[in-house]
Design a protein around this motif. Sequence first.
Motif, PDB file in Angstrom:
ATOM      1  N   PRO A  92       5.294   0.884   6.045  1.00 27.47           N
ATOM      2  CA  PRO A  92       5.862   1.688   7.348  1.00 27.47           C
ATOM      3  C   PRO A  92       5.605   3.233   7.094  1.00 27.47           C
ATOM      4  N   ASN A  93       5.474   3.778   6.004  1.00 24.20           N
ATOM      5  CA  ASN A  93       4.987   5.043   5.839  1.00 24.20           C
ATOM      6  C   ASN A  93       3.811   5.595   5.629  1.00 24.20           C
ATOM      7  N   SER A  94       2.579   4.403   5.839  1.00 27.95           N
ATOM      8  CA  SER A  94       1.213   5.002   5.702  1.00 27.95           C
ATOM      9  C   SER A  94       0.856   5.170   7.117  1.00 27.95           C
ATOM     10  N   HIS A 100      -3.177  18.046   3.510  1.00 28.26           N
ATOM     11  CA  HIS A 100      -1.777  18.437   3.436  1.00 28.26           C
ATOM     12  C   HIS A 100      -1.402  17.704   1.967  1.00 28.26           C
ATOM     13  N   LYS A 101      -1.821  16.612   1.804  1.00 26.26           N
ATOM     14  CA  LYS A 101      -1.312  15.884   0.406  1.00 26.26           C
ATOM     15  C   LYS A 101      -1.597  16.688  -0.766  1.00 26.26           C
ATOM     16  N   LYS A 102      -2.509  17.739  -0.842  1.00 24.57           N
ATOM     17  CA  LYS A 102      -2.788  18.556  -1.952  1.00 24.57           C
ATOM     18  C   LYS A 102      -1.906  19.498  -2.408  1.00 24.57           C
ATOM     19  N   HIS A 103      -0.886  19.719  -1.105  1.00 26.48           N
ATOM     20  CA  HIS A 103       0.239  20.838  -1.482  1.00 26.48           C
ATOM     21  C   HIS A 103       1.440  19.847  -1.162  1.00 26.48           C
ATOM     22  N   HIS A 104       1.672  18.815  -0.672  1.00 19.87           N
ATOM     23  CA  HIS A 104       3.019  18.120  -0.571  1.00 19.87           C
ATOM     24  C   HIS A 104       3.167  16.793  -1.094  1.00 19.87           C
ATOM     25  N   VAL A 105       4.125  16.455  -1.522  1.00 19.42           N
ATOM     26  CA  VAL A 105       4.439  14.943  -2.179  1.00 19.42           C
ATOM     27  C   VAL A 105       5.147  14.108  -0.726  1.00 19.42           C
ATOM     28  N   SER A 106       4.916  12.767  -0.800  1.00 23.89           N
ATOM     29  CA  SER A 106       5.452  12.057   0.287  1.00 23.89           C
ATOM     30  C   SER A 106       7.078  11.785  -0.252  1.00 23.89           C
ATOM     31  N   ASN A 107       7.801  12.068   0.663  1.00 29.17           N
ATOM     32  CA  ASN A 107       9.065  12.182   0.319  1.00 29.17           C
ATOM     33  C   ASN A 107       9.975  11.277   1.715  1.00 29.17           C
ATOM     34  N   ILE A 112       0.695  -1.067   0.154  1.00 27.15           N
ATOM     35  CA  ILE A 112       0.061  -0.147  -0.074  1.00 27.15           C
ATOM     36  C   ILE A 112       1.060   1.167  -0.014  1.00 27.15           C
ATOM     37  N   PRO A 113       0.749   2.225  -0.812  1.00 26.94           N
ATOM     38  CA  PRO A 113       1.361   3.376  -1.038  1.00 26.94           C
ATOM     39  C   PRO A 113       1.096   4.315   0.170  1.00 26.94           C
ATOM     40  N   ALA A 114       2.296   5.073   0.587  1.00 24.45           N
ATOM     41  CA  ALA A 114       1.904   5.873   1.775  1.00 24.45           C
ATOM     42  C   ALA A 114       0.698   6.985   1.719  1.00 24.45           C
TER      43      ALA A 114
END
Length: 333
Positions: free
Chosen positions: A120-122, A297-304, A98-100
């Motif tokens: 672990p990042n979800s 938050h996801k609308k303005h930032h990417v998972s890093n 599953i992606p974060a």
Amino acid sequence: MRKLYFLVPGTGGKFACGGLWAELKTLNLAQLVCSADVVTYRQREQGKLFLDDILKEKDLDDVIFVISWGFDIPKLAAKLKNYNVVYHAHSSGYGFRIPASIPIITVSRNTMGYWGQNSPNSLIYYLPNQIPDEFQNLSIKRDIDVLVQVRKSSEYLLQELIPELQKHCKVSVIDSYVEDLAGLFNRAKVYLYDSAEYWAQQRVSEGFGLQPLEAMACGCQVFSSINGGLSDYLDPGINCYKIAGYSKEYDVQRILKVVNTSTALVLPEQFLDEYRSENITKRLKFILEEINDLFDHKKHHVSNIKGLSKLRLAQLSTKRIFHKLMLKYFKDK
């Protein structure tokens, strides 16, 4: 709060199962917190929303799609990658990741641990299945010594243990839908549940295991396997007995001892609170508030944050080995 769409392949027929009923119960509780509706995606049903129709709408930022049907998750996650999605995880072991960007709500701590390791990042949360209030000890006469349901039961249970028990006590074997399951549990002294073989064949885990907990809530003594989500609440020797313990003869001896004692199970006063609707609704409200914040938050930032892909694990393993070799090299010099 965003509206929730609970995605299920269908709401009856060939899709009827414990996982579907549990999902629809969660939907009912979610409707106490926010706007929520059921959406089918494999078959159209009269009076129900259909996924392909919804996806034709232009702006779906105010919607969260809740996916849960294990074998369909990779396809659904890919189809909905541009939308807000939550994975409501029952069983584990399907093999996908599953992606974060997709928060995970698990029905058992056992499943939560699985996803804590594999994603672990979800964001990951625990929301147990509901035990309705009708599942309680009515203190009536128990005229069934041993109760067992055929579905999910092992060959050992049905073909070896039950025939032997039938020689010594009154055994009721259920192989059909029961309208008043709480009433049936209140009539039984002992309930047998052995699903380890069934889930091993499916190659996924027992997500929660409602029936043993429902039986316990009704004062029924439980002999059960302890696989998957059952390990969340079953405590052999304390609130239940482990079935298939060493030999058939030993199982029969232990079960008949409990039957002849005829003492109803008494759980600690607070034991079932975790699984009642009041607690679950409070938990769900908090979880949904956090998930809505994430999607804002996801609308303005990417998972890093780096994940645990096979490539990265190989890189980490190489670094660890190299570090050990370097330490040994300088130590030997």
